[in-house]
Design a protein around this motif. Structure first.
Motif, mmCIF file in Angstrom:
data_model
loop_
_atom_site.group_PDB
_atom_site.id
_atom_site.type_symbol
_atom_site.label_atom_id
_atom_site.label_comp_id
_atom_site.label_asym_id
_atom_site.label_seq_id
_atom_site.Cartn_x
_atom_site.Cartn_y
_atom_site.Cartn_z
ATOM 1 N N LYS A 64 -16.249 5.668 -15.105
ATOM 2 C CA LYS A 64 -14.944 6.234 -15.455
ATOM 3 C C LYS A 64 -14.018 5.159 -16.016
ATOM 4 O O LYS A 64 -13.314 5.374 -17.010
ATOM 5 C CB LYS A 64 -14.304 6.880 -14.223
ATOM 6 C CG LYS A 64 -14.894 8.219 -13.828
ATOM 7 C CD LYS A 64 -14.137 8.796 -12.638
ATOM 8 C CE LYS A 64 -14.685 10.153 -12.233
ATOM 9 N NZ LYS A 64 -13.963 10.697 -11.048
ATOM 10 N N LYS A 65 -14.020 3.983 -15.353
ATOM 11 C CA LYS A 65 -13.171 2.886 -15.824
ATOM 12 C C LYS A 65 -13.578 2.437 -17.226
ATOM 13 O O LYS A 65 -12.723 2.180 -18.070
ATOM 14 C CB LYS A 65 -13.250 1.710 -14.848
ATOM 15 C CG LYS A 65 -12.562 1.963 -13.518
ATOM 16 C CD LYS A 65 -12.669 0.749 -12.607
ATOM 17 C CE LYS A 65 -11.978 0.996 -11.278
ATOM 18 N NZ LYS A 65 -12.095 -0.173 -10.365
ATOM 19 N N ILE A 66 -14.900 2.347 -17.443
ATOM 20 C CA ILE A 66 -15.387 1.931 -18.763
ATOM 21 C C ILE A 66 -15.008 2.959 -19.824
ATOM 22 O O ILE A 66 -14.534 2.616 -20.910
ATOM 23 C CB ILE A 66 -16.914 1.722 -18.726
ATOM 24 C CG1 ILE A 66 -17.260 0.525 -17.836
ATOM 25 C CG2 ILE A 66 -17.465 1.511 -20.132
ATOM 26 C CD1 ILE A 66 -18.748 0.348 -17.596
ATOM 27 N N GLN A 67 -15.198 4.245 -19.500
ATOM 28 C CA GLN A 67 -14.851 5.308 -20.446
ATOM 29 C C GLN A 67 -13.353 5.317 -20.731
ATOM 30 O O GLN A 67 -12.928 5.471 -21.877
ATOM 31 C CB GLN A 67 -15.302 6.659 -19.897
ATOM 32 C CG GLN A 67 -16.804 6.847 -19.882
ATOM 33 C CD GLN A 67 -17.224 8.152 -19.229
ATOM 34 O OE1 GLN A 67 -16.400 8.879 -18.686
ATOM 35 N NE2 GLN A 67 -18.514 8.456 -19.282
ATOM 36 N N MET A 68 -12.543 5.135 -19.665
ATOM 37 C CA MET A 68 -11.095 5.108 -19.848
ATOM 38 C C MET A 68 -10.675 3.926 -20.709
ATOM 39 O O MET A 68 -9.815 4.044 -21.586
ATOM 40 C CB MET A 68 -10.416 5.030 -18.479
ATOM 41 C CG MET A 68 -8.897 5.084 -18.548
ATOM 42 S SD MET A 68 -8.291 6.624 -19.264
ATOM 43 C CE MET A 68 -8.760 7.779 -17.978
ATOM 44 N N SER A 69 -11.315 2.775 -20.462
ATOM 45 C CA SER A 69 -11.009 1.587 -21.268
ATOM 46 C C SER A 69 -11.387 1.811 -22.728
ATOM 47 O O SER A 69 -10.624 1.456 -23.638
ATOM 48 C CB SER A 69 -11.757 0.378 -20.705
ATOM 49 O OG SER A 69 -11.537 -0.767 -21.498
ATOM 50 N N ASN A 70 -12.554 2.441 -22.956
ATOM 51 C CA ASN A 70 -12.981 2.723 -24.331
ATOM 52 C C ASN A 70 -12.024 3.688 -25.013
ATOM 53 O O ASN A 70 -11.665 3.512 -26.186
ATOM 54 C CB ASN A 70 -14.396 3.305 -24.334
ATOM 55 C CG ASN A 70 -15.452 2.272 -23.972
ATOM 56 O OD1 ASN A 70 -15.224 1.082 -24.130
ATOM 57 N ND2 ASN A 70 -16.581 2.719 -23.468
ATOM 58 N N LEU A 71 -11.601 4.723 -24.273
ATOM 59 C CA LEU A 71 -10.668 5.692 -24.841
ATOM 60 C C LEU A 71 -9.326 5.046 -25.173
ATOM 61 O O LEU A 71 -8.729 5.323 -26.220
ATOM 62 C CB LEU A 71 -10.462 6.857 -23.860
ATOM 63 C CG LEU A 71 -11.651 7.800 -23.677
ATOM 64 C CD1 LEU A 71 -11.375 8.806 -22.570
ATOM 65 C CD2 LEU A 71 -11.976 8.527 -24.980
ATOM 66 N N MET A 72 -8.860 4.169 -24.278
ATOM 67 C CA MET A 72 -7.586 3.475 -24.519
ATOM 68 C C MET A 72 -7.694 2.553 -25.735
ATOM 69 O O MET A 72 -6.774 2.486 -26.552
ATOM 70 C CB MET A 72 -7.173 2.683 -23.281
ATOM 71 C CG MET A 72 -6.739 3.557 -22.116
ATOM 72 S SD MET A 72 -6.270 2.603 -20.656
ATOM 73 C CE MET A 72 -4.814 1.755 -21.276
ATOM 74 N N ASN A 73 -8.830 1.864 -25.843
ATOM 75 C CA ASN A 73 -9.033 0.987 -27.006
ATOM 76 C C ASN A 73 -9.088 1.792 -28.297
ATOM 77 O O ASN A 73 -8.518 1.385 -29.319
ATOM 78 C CB ASN A 73 -10.319 0.176 -26.841
ATOM 79 C CG ASN A 73 -10.182 -0.922 -25.808
ATOM 80 O OD1 ASN A 73 -9.077 -1.403 -25.560
ATOM 81 N ND2 ASN A 73 -11.271 -1.326 -25.205
ATOM 82 N N GLN A 74 -9.777 2.938 -28.251
ATOM 83 C CA GLN A 74 -9.848 3.791 -29.436
ATOM 84 C C GLN A 74 -8.464 4.312 -29.814
ATOM 85 O O GLN A 74 -8.097 4.331 -30.990
ATOM 86 C CB GLN A 74 -10.800 4.964 -29.181
ATOM 87 C CG GLN A 74 -12.263 4.560 -29.076
ATOM 88 C CD GLN A 74 -13.161 5.716 -28.690
ATOM 89 O OE1 GLN A 74 -12.722 6.872 -28.650
ATOM 90 N NE2 GLN A 74 -14.420 5.430 -28.395
ATOM 91 N N ALA A 75 -7.695 4.713 -28.795
ATOM 92 C CA ALA A 75 -6.338 5.198 -29.066
ATOM 93 C C ALA A 75 -5.467 4.078 -29.630
ATOM 94 O O ALA A 75 -4.689 4.289 -30.569
ATOM 95 C CB ALA A 75 -5.719 5.743 -27.778
ATOM 96 N N ARG A 76 -5.630 2.861 -29.082
ATOM 97 C CA ARG A 76 -4.853 1.717 -29.567
ATOM 98 C C ARG A 76 -5.198 1.402 -31.027
ATOM 99 O O ARG A 76 -4.312 1.130 -31.840
ATOM 100 C CB ARG A 76 -5.124 0.502 -28.685
ATOM 101 C CG ARG A 76 -4.177 -0.678 -28.934
ATOM 102 C CD ARG A 76 -4.469 -1.832 -27.993
ATOM 103 N NE ARG A 76 -4.199 -1.475 -26.617
ATOM 104 C CZ ARG A 76 -5.129 -1.332 -25.691
ATOM 105 N NH1 ARG A 76 -6.408 -1.510 -25.989
ATOM 106 N NH2 ARG A 76 -4.804 -1.026 -24.458
#
Length: 223
Positions: A64-76
């Motif tokens: 979940k943390k990895i997916q959230m980090s990936n999503l945040m990076n994609q959004a950024r």
């Protein structure tokens, strides 16, 4: 004989009773050991199951943390791209407006005079070649005639300036301006309107970003 028979019966009954008691004792002990072993096995398996699911839970949490980090990076990255696209559109619009400046006879000649005089001061050469758009030759000639006395008075040296009418600025420089070269062409000063816009955009970009998007809260050092 009757007495002996009774004694034997009593003895057999006693032995049978003792055997039954011993069997019950063995059954009870076996049942106790069975329950103890069963409890131990159940507890061991329970601990193994708990350990397994704790491990699975940690793995899921990590995913979940990895997916959230990936999503945040994609959004950024999407936000950064949207900002860059906005700035690119703004600069593109500015370039389009520059083309209108070159078409304005009340503004363009004075602008050309400033660009030429500035370029001459930057080169500080005795021989200078100016390259311009084909349609700007007359404007450049008039600007040179006006600026030569000013330059000579300031620098105290003679200056030979000519316009390169064999090589004009490419069509991509449709906003106007000039390029200046020294005698051997190794030193160049680009004073086209596009190059001036690019220079100004580079210098003003931090301020432009703050004006459009606000100050960056993660920035620790300011120029």
């Amino acid at each position: 004989l009757k007495c002996q028979s009774l004694d034997i019966k009593h003895m057999m009954a006693f032995i049978e009773q003792e055997a039954n008691e011993k069997a019950e004792e063995i059954d009870a002990k076996a049942e106790e050991e069975f329950n103890i072993e069963k409890g131990r096995l159940v507890q061991t398996q329970r601990l193994k199951i708990m350990e397994y699911y704790e491990k699975k839970e940690k793995q899921i949490e990590q995913q979940k943390k990895i997916q959230m980090s990936n999503l945040m990076n994609q959004a950024r990255l999407k936000v950064l791209k949207a900002r860059d696209d906005m700035i690119s559109e703004m600069l593109s619009e500015a370039r389009q407006r520059l083309a209108n400046v070159a078409k304005d006879p009340s503004r363009y000649p004075a602008l050309m005079e400033g660009l030429i005089l500035q370029g001459l001061y930057q080169l500080l050469e005795t021989k200078v070649t100016i390259r311009c758009r084909k349609q700007d030759v007359q404007v450049v000639q008039a600007s040179i005639q006006k600026n030569l006395p000013i330059y000579k008075a300031a620098v105290k040296t003679n200056l030979d300036v000519h316009i390169d009418q064999d090589n004009y600025l490419p069509q991509i420089c449709n906003s106007g301006g000039i390029e200046l070269y020294n005698a051997d062409g190794k030193i160049k000063v680009s004073n086209t309107l596009e190059s001036r816009l690019d220079l100004m955009a580079q210098q003003m970009m931090p301020g432009i970003r703050v004006a459009l998007f606000g100050a960056n809260p993660n920035r620790k050092f300011m120029d």
